[in-house]
Design an enzyme around this catalytic site. Structure first.
Site, PDB file in Angstrom:
ATOM      1  N   GLY A 135       0.889  -1.289  -0.127  1.00  0.00           N
ATOM      2  CA  GLY A 135      -0.046  -0.136   0.084  1.00  0.00           C
ATOM      3  C   GLY A 135       0.770   1.312   0.012  1.00  0.00           C
ATOM      4  CG  ASP A 180      -0.763   1.684   3.409  1.00  0.00           C
ATOM      5  OD1 ASP A 180      -0.609   1.347   4.591  1.00  0.00           O
ATOM      6  OD2 ASP A 180      -1.274   0.899   2.511  1.00  0.00           O
ATOM      7  CG  ASP A 189      -7.782  -0.567  11.491  1.00  0.00           C
ATOM      8  OD1 ASP A 189      -8.378  -0.036  12.174  1.00  0.00           O
ATOM      9  OD2 ASP A 189      -8.326  -1.678  10.803  1.00  0.00           O
ATOM     10  CE  LYS A 216      -9.179   2.516   8.451  1.00  0.00           C
ATOM     11  NZ  LYS A 216      -9.809   1.428   8.180  1.00  0.00           N
ATOM     12  CG  PHE A 268     -12.370  -0.131   3.748  1.00  0.00           C
ATOM     13  CD1 PHE A 268     -11.060  -0.866   4.219  1.00  0.00           C
ATOM     14  CD2 PHE A 268     -12.239  -0.041   2.100  1.00  0.00           C
ATOM     15  CE1 PHE A 268     -10.389  -1.781   3.337  1.00  0.00           C
ATOM     16  CE2 PHE A 268     -11.369  -0.581   1.297  1.00  0.00           C
ATOM     17  CZ  PHE A 268     -10.470  -1.609   2.033  1.00  0.00           C
ATOM     18  CB  VAL A 269      -9.623   4.929   3.257  1.00  0.00           C
ATOM     19  CG1 VAL A 269     -10.374   6.049   3.844  1.00  0.00           C
ATOM     20  CG2 VAL A 269      -8.383   4.567   3.854  1.00  0.00           C
ATOM     21  CG  ASP A 283      -5.773  -3.399  -1.942  1.00  0.00           C
ATOM     22  OD1 ASP A 283      -5.515  -3.182  -0.910  1.00  0.00           O
ATOM     23  OD2 ASP A 283      -6.170  -4.521  -2.159  1.00  0.00           O
ATOM     24  NE  ARG A 313      -2.636  -2.831  -4.153  1.00  0.00           N
ATOM     25  CZ  ARG A 313      -2.370  -2.708  -3.057  1.00  0.00           C
ATOM     26  NH1 ARG A 313      -2.201  -1.936  -2.198  1.00  0.00           N
ATOM     27  NH2 ARG A 313      -2.549  -3.949  -2.640  1.00  0.00           N
TER      28      ARG A 313
HETATM   29  P1  5GP Z   1      -3.342  -2.699  11.806  1.00  0.00           P
HETATM   30  O1  5GP Z   1      -2.362  -3.936  11.976  1.00  0.00           O
HETATM   31  O2  5GP Z   1      -2.848  -1.623  11.891  1.00  0.00           O
HETATM   32  O3  5GP Z   1      -4.524  -3.099  12.169  1.00  0.00           O
HETATM   33  O4  5GP Z   1      -3.345  -3.023  10.056  1.00  0.00           O
HETATM   34  C1  5GP Z   1      -2.805  -2.037   8.999  1.00  0.00           C
HETATM   35  C2  5GP Z   1      -3.109  -2.617   7.672  1.00  0.00           C
HETATM   36  O5  5GP Z   1      -4.415  -2.924   7.318  1.00  0.00           O
HETATM   37  C3  5GP Z   1      -2.512  -1.499   6.493  1.00  0.00           C
HETATM   38  O6  5GP Z   1      -1.423  -1.374   6.296  1.00  0.00           O
HETATM   39  C4  5GP Z   1      -3.413  -1.903   5.546  1.00  0.00           C
HETATM   40  O7  5GP Z   1      -2.888  -2.857   4.758  1.00  0.00           O
HETATM   41  C5  5GP Z   1      -4.693  -2.409   6.140  1.00  0.00           C
HETATM   42  N1  5GP Z   1      -5.947  -1.573   6.345  1.00  0.00           N
HETATM   43  C6  5GP Z   1      -6.455  -1.102   7.505  1.00  0.00           C
HETATM   44  N2  5GP Z   1      -7.310  -0.126   7.284  1.00  0.00           N
HETATM   45  C7  5GP Z   1      -7.665  -0.176   5.690  1.00  0.00           C
HETATM   46  C8  5GP Z   1      -8.239   0.722   4.858  1.00  0.00           C
HETATM   47  O8  5GP Z   1      -9.175   1.468   5.281  1.00  0.00           O
HETATM   48  N3  5GP Z   1      -8.279   0.540   3.664  1.00  0.00           N
HETATM   49  C9  5GP Z   1      -7.247  -0.390   3.132  1.00  0.00           C
HETATM   50  N4  5GP Z   1      -7.055  -0.266   1.759  1.00  0.00           N
HETATM   51  N5  5GP Z   1      -6.441  -0.912   3.937  1.00  0.00           N
HETATM   52  C10 5GP Z   1      -6.447  -1.009   5.342  1.00  0.00           C
END
Ligand code: 5GP
Length: 174
Positions: A45, A100, A103, A131, A152-153, A159, A165
């Site tokens: 991403g 990128d 979350d 987030k 969700f973005v 993607d 992307r």
């Molecule tokens: P975390 O471990 O912080 O929960 O997950 C982060 C990863 O989840 C990011 O690097 C991304 O790949 C994916 N992700 C989390 N939220 C989103 C979102 O809103 N859109 C997209 N495309 N990917 C997300």
């Protein structure tokens, strides 16, 4: 706007993204003055964000793209290996992880832990988007582009089911 099977709406236009990246780049350049940071963008991403960010940074620096390993086995030391693609020694390096979107923060905390175990001098994170949930996590990025709610973005490298992307703007799910 439809991506795969879902409707998305414009959220952050390209001009707003680029303005923010200029601010992030200026801040990083100021903080790392006299240093030679190694940027580690996390694939897939962050490839678009990383490409725009590093071109605004006028410091001697290196870039090495890394990817999360889907294989979470243990190596002989007993440490979990989460990153693949690391080609250079990270010993004594000032690392800037380029992400990128953050979350829950779980992925980044594993990455930071692994990088610290490799004898790095410093490990900081720049994330384009953080987030709501991530703000409660212990591991925090030093540089954040946009704080958003739990939505969700896609677009600008991010993607949905592999699509979106290539979009210059960031969209959110309707
Ligand atoms: P975390 O471990 O912080 O929960 O997950 C982060 C990863 O989840 C990011 O690097 C991304 O790949 C994916 N992700 C989390 N939220 C989103 C979102 O809103 N859109 C997209 N495309 N990917 C997300």
């Amino acid at each position: 706007m439809k991506l795969h099977d879902l409707e998305f709406e414009l959220f952050i236009p390209a001009a707003g993204i680029h303005e923010k990246i200029q601010q992030l780049a200026a801040q990083i350049q100021q903080d790392y003055n006299g240093k030679t940071p190694l940027f580690l963008p996390i694939l897939n991403g962050s490839f678009v964000f990383a490409a725009d960010l590093i071109r605004l940074i006028q410091l001697p620096c290196r870039v090495s793209f890394v990817k999360h390993s889907s294989y979470h086995g243990t190596i002989s030391s007993g440490k979990l290996k989460t990153l693949i693609g690391l080609s250079e020694s990270l010993f004594n390096q000032d690392i800037i992880i380029v992400e990128d979107i953050m979350d829950t923060g779980l992925t980044l905390s594993k990455v930071v832990e692994e990088l610290r175990s490799l004898g790095t001098r410093s490990v900081e994170i720049v994330t384009l988007i953080r987030k709501e949930a991530a703000r409660k996590h212990a591991v925090q990025p030093r540089y954040v582009g946009f704080d958003i709610q739990d939505e969700f973005v896609a677009g600008y490298g991010l993607d949905y089911e592999g699509f979106g992307r290539n979009l210059p703007d960031i969209y959110r799910k309707r």
